[in-house]
Motif scaffolding. Sequence first.
Motif, mmCIF file in Angstrom:
data_model
loop_
_atom_site.group_PDB
_atom_site.id
_atom_site.type_symbol
_atom_site.label_atom_id
_atom_site.label_comp_id
_atom_site.label_asym_id
_atom_site.label_seq_id
_atom_site.Cartn_x
_atom_site.Cartn_y
_atom_site.Cartn_z
ATOM 1 N N VAL A 1 0.905 -1.139 0.081
ATOM 2 C CA VAL A 1 0.013 -0.010 0.002
ATOM 3 C C VAL A 1 0.866 1.175 -0.031
ATOM 4 C CG1 VAL A 1 -1.689 1.285 1.389
ATOM 5 C CG2 VAL A 1 -1.729 -1.097 1.191
ATOM 6 N N THR A 2 0.608 2.164 -0.994
ATOM 7 C CA THR A 2 1.390 3.464 -1.010
ATOM 8 C C THR A 2 0.958 4.596 -0.431
ATOM 9 O OG1 THR A 2 0.723 3.922 -3.408
ATOM 10 C CG2 THR A 2 2.438 2.380 -2.925
ATOM 11 N N PHE B 1 12.813 -0.021 16.724
ATOM 12 C CA PHE B 1 11.414 -0.351 16.139
ATOM 13 C C PHE B 1 11.846 -0.630 14.899
ATOM 14 C CE2 PHE B 1 9.563 1.069 20.179
ATOM 15 C CZ PHE B 1 8.695 0.624 19.965
ATOM 16 N N ALA B 2 11.108 -1.638 14.335
ATOM 17 C CA ALA B 2 11.544 -2.265 12.800
ATOM 18 C C ALA B 2 10.065 -2.501 12.004
ATOM 19 C CB ALA B 2 12.155 -3.565 13.006
ATOM 20 N N ALA B 3 10.096 -2.310 10.986
ATOM 21 C CA ALA B 3 8.893 -2.605 9.853
ATOM 22 C C ALA B 3 9.410 -4.245 9.337
ATOM 23 C CB ALA B 3 8.865 -1.732 8.737
ATOM 24 N N THR C 1 4.293 -2.733 4.536
ATOM 25 C CA THR C 1 5.722 -2.371 4.708
ATOM 26 C C THR C 1 5.902 -1.023 4.706
ATOM 27 O OG1 THR C 1 6.357 -4.708 4.365
ATOM 28 C CG2 THR C 1 8.002 -2.905 4.314
ATOM 29 N N LEU C 2 5.620 -0.480 3.556
ATOM 30 C CA LEU C 2 5.825 0.867 3.464
ATOM 31 C C LEU C 2 5.406 2.050 4.466
ATOM 32 C CD1 LEU C 2 5.748 1.355 -0.343
ATOM 33 C CD2 LEU C 2 7.608 0.976 1.016
ATOM 34 N N ALA C 3 4.216 1.691 4.711
ATOM 35 C CA ALA C 3 3.508 2.670 5.993
ATOM 36 C C ALA C 3 4.003 2.317 7.218
ATOM 37 C CB ALA C 3 1.884 2.068 5.895
#
Length: 441
Positions: free
Chosen positions: A30-31, A319-321, A328-330
């Motif tokens: 999602v962008t 803090f990691a995604a 992921t992008l969000a």
Amino acid sequence: MLRLGGGLGAAGLLGGALTGCGGTAEAEPVTSGTVDLAFWTHDDAYVEYFRTAAENAAAAGASPFRWRLDPTRAGASDVVTKTIAQAIAGRGTPDVAGLEIGAFPRLLRGELAAELLQPLDDAVADVRDDLLTVRTAPFSKDGTLYALDSDAPLVVYYYREPEWRRIGLPADLGSWEELAEAGAQAHRRHDVCVGQVSVGSELGQVVQSFDMLLMQRGGTLFDERGELTIDSAEGEAVLTFLARGVQEGWIATVSDPMGPAMQAALKSGRVLGLWMATWYKIYGLVPNVPEQSGEWRIRPLPAFRDGGSRTSFTGGTGFAALRGKENTLAAVDLITAGYLTPAEQVRRFLDLGYLPTRRSVYDSEELLRTEDEYCGGQRMFEVYRGVIDEAPVFHLSPDKPVLDTVLSGYLLRAYRGDLSPREALRRATDDFHGQTRSSRS
């Protein structure tokens, strides 16, 4: 199998399991727009912090995303265990995970970090030169940054100022050696302690007491290649200092620096000083001895005569995604919105007491003017700015849990006088190498 993920021989097992179960399958990201983020942490304070950061970023139009957090709270170690478990299952992983620094080394084994976590190097490129290397190095592997630290937890010296004044202890002693002499005399006359070491069942805490001063003295547990380095002149000097203090009585032994034994030692006035991270005021002093508000102060650590700095580090949460996910992008955008902007770094200190991870923020006039009521109105940030450039860089190893198990026992034997400091560190090194070699054979 999941518990082995933090141990010795499971790197290949877990890595294969992740690949085999499709945990690394890429989703179409999602962008923009509103996203619901699965947010895993061991501390509810982070949930509220990031919710406010999300609101601030949305109000400023600083992101194409609007975030709604779906929080899950678990123990620090459980966040890592459950993240790995859900990755093996191929579903149910968090979008954002807060990885406490004591649990993060489990993700350094094999390719776990690369398989699970989104690299953040591109996201921080514009401010990379301003980020404290001492806080990016522990959450990096092979030159790739995987998490942004929530804090720059400098180690400072806490002392109860009215009691020091009452018994005639000088608060401006420049070296540990001078403090040792004054502390030994105060202990003989008043039965007080000017330091503490952990000796309880939490093995990481036992090692932490030693590691804080080891880093200050210029030593490390591991070098940048992950090789063990405790059998050193710095290690021997620090352990000699600690063992002397314990045996002479001016360093107290407690099972847990945040637990009931420490509370009793603080309330009774037995412990009047200790070295600990900046977060200790929030989690150690305020909840245990609220009635001593206004009495405590901080100062830089006394230096060792033979070298080192006036501060150290301990603790932190990165803090990691999670990589390859729809959100992921969000997730990356939320982490950077909350942790990279100067205004949010200032707010993080004012709201949570966590120090900035950008060097330029240490010149913030707002932070330098802030007075701390619990510490008698002291402008504590002046102390932090004065030592931040002396803070040591340190590196983690996937074998840190093994070291905690091995080294903690030898530290206790040195404190009791059963082994010399040099022999304790040599035996710990030999046992560590024996365990890590056998696990990989």
